[in-house]
Enzyme design. Sequence first.
Site, short mmCIF file in Angstrom:
data_model
loop_
_atom_site.label_atom_id
_atom_site.label_comp_id
_atom_site.label_asym_id
_atom_site.label_seq_id
_atom_site.Cartn_x
_atom_site.Cartn_y
_atom_site.Cartn_z
N GLY A 46 84.66 37.28 -9.93
CA GLY A 46 83.63 36.62 -9.14
C GLY A 46 84.31 35.58 -8.27
O GLY A 46 85.10 34.76 -8.77
N ALA A 47 84.01 35.60 -6.97
CA ALA A 47 84.78 34.81 -6.00
C ALA A 47 84.89 33.31 -6.35
O ALA A 47 86.01 32.78 -6.42
CB ALA A 47 84.20 35.02 -4.61
N GLN A 197 79.69 45.46 -13.72
CA GLN A 197 79.34 44.03 -13.76
C GLN A 197 77.84 43.83 -13.88
O GLN A 197 77.38 42.86 -14.49
CB GLN A 197 79.83 43.33 -12.48
CG GLN A 197 81.32 43.14 -12.37
CD GLN A 197 81.96 44.26 -11.58
OE1 GLN A 197 81.48 45.39 -11.58
NE2 GLN A 197 83.06 43.98 -10.93
N ASP A 238 82.13 37.91 -1.36
CA ASP A 238 83.53 37.57 -1.61
C ASP A 238 84.19 36.96 -0.38
O ASP A 238 85.18 36.23 -0.49
CB ASP A 238 84.31 38.80 -2.06
CG ASP A 238 83.97 39.10 -3.51
OD1 ASP A 238 82.92 39.71 -3.76
OD2 ASP A 238 84.74 38.64 -4.38
O1 MRU Z 1 85.39 42.41 -8.57
P1 MRU Z 1 84.53 41.22 -8.88
O2 MRU Z 1 83.75 41.38 -10.14
O3 MRU Z 1 85.31 39.94 -8.84
O4 MRU Z 1 83.48 41.17 -7.69
C1 MRU Z 1 82.51 40.18 -7.70
C2 MRU Z 1 81.54 40.28 -6.59
O5 MRU Z 1 81.60 41.16 -5.75
C3 MRU Z 1 80.53 39.18 -6.50
O6 MRU Z 1 79.32 39.65 -5.98
C4 MRU Z 1 81.07 38.07 -5.59
O7 MRU Z 1 82.34 37.69 -5.99
C5 MRU Z 1 80.19 36.89 -5.57
S1 MRU Z 1 80.20 36.04 -7.09
C6 MRU Z 1 79.25 34.66 -6.98
#
Ligand code: MRU
Length: 348
Positions: A46-47, A197, A238
């Site tokens: 998650g970013a 997720q 992201d």
């Molecule tokens: O590959 P991930 O699980 O890190 O991807 C996460 C996402 O795409 C989320 O939607 C994004 O990071 C926003 S989190 C607040």
Amino acid sequence: MIPTLTWTPEGVRFIDQTKLPLEESYVLATTYEQVAEVIVTMVVRGAPAIGVSAAYGVALGAKNTQARTVEEFRPEFERICTRLASTRPTAVNLFWAIDRMKALFATLAASGLSLDEIRQKLLAEAHTMYEDDIAACKQMGAYGAESMPQEGGVLTHCNAGALATCGYGTALGVIRGAVEQGKKIQVYADETRPFLQGARLTAWELMADQIPTTVICDNMAATLMRQGKIQAVVVGADRIAANGDTANKVGTYNVAILAREHDIPFYVAAPWSTIDMATPTGDQIPIEERPAKEVTHFAGRQVTPNGVEIRNPAFDVTPARYIAAIFTERGVLRAPYNESLKAMELAG
Ligand code: MRU
């Protein structure tokens, strides 16, 4: 509160997101290298959570160094930052956080502080980012909640919740904000192949908050939209380019197109640290390609024939024209995004 990541005297403690929801276990990273590994393997993901984890990784590197002077530490500091920046390419929060730590280090080193003082200030900066992230989520949640239906279904993709941030969440923060305002929200969580997720993490954390949640497979969204079950879509991001094009978990673009077809508003929620004004459009956003095994295997079992070719882009880009609004802690942005983003950047 969900303990996504926590600073402890021994290092950074992460809830292991690869094991949820069946097992609630923790990983303790005591070196910056272990923090990098935890990001690569998606123990933390998650970013915003990735960004703050990297900041703590830098602080941990400074804490553990054998260097005795700032000058001795400088090349090691660069190596630490380079390693942490090499973990995942799409979430711009990672680079935002590392750049902020680099800028602080440069200022402190130039002002003649001792290595020990610098160590403490790097850690304090990571703590500030942690606290700011929670505050940003709550603020954007309150802004975004206004656009949620008084009663109805809200679809989300991936996990943009407390687990993807330092707490509360971005897209799930908007949903939490709406629930706090007394709105009756039924969440539909896309399972989000291949890492699941949505099925594993979004469902887990919303159930903990007793927010009504239904998991659907990714290919069921159109059916539910056609049945009138979904009144709004809200997702995280992201990286948001200067024109509003938004990179988020692969499959987000599909959902945006489906929402447009069914006249359902499609919203993005993200902190300002996800906005990348240096990247003009979505075409320039680097998209991470993840290991083939995430696709060839499901729950540890191989599901594809030996040797078949695999693609596994982890993110896609939703063109700005599909986005009804972007919720940030600074306010709500609407099209034309190149103008509203620029204005909000200038306003600070
Ligand atoms: O590959 P991930 O699980 O890190 O991807 C996460 C996402 O795409 C989320 O939607 C994004 O990071 C926003 S989190 C607040």
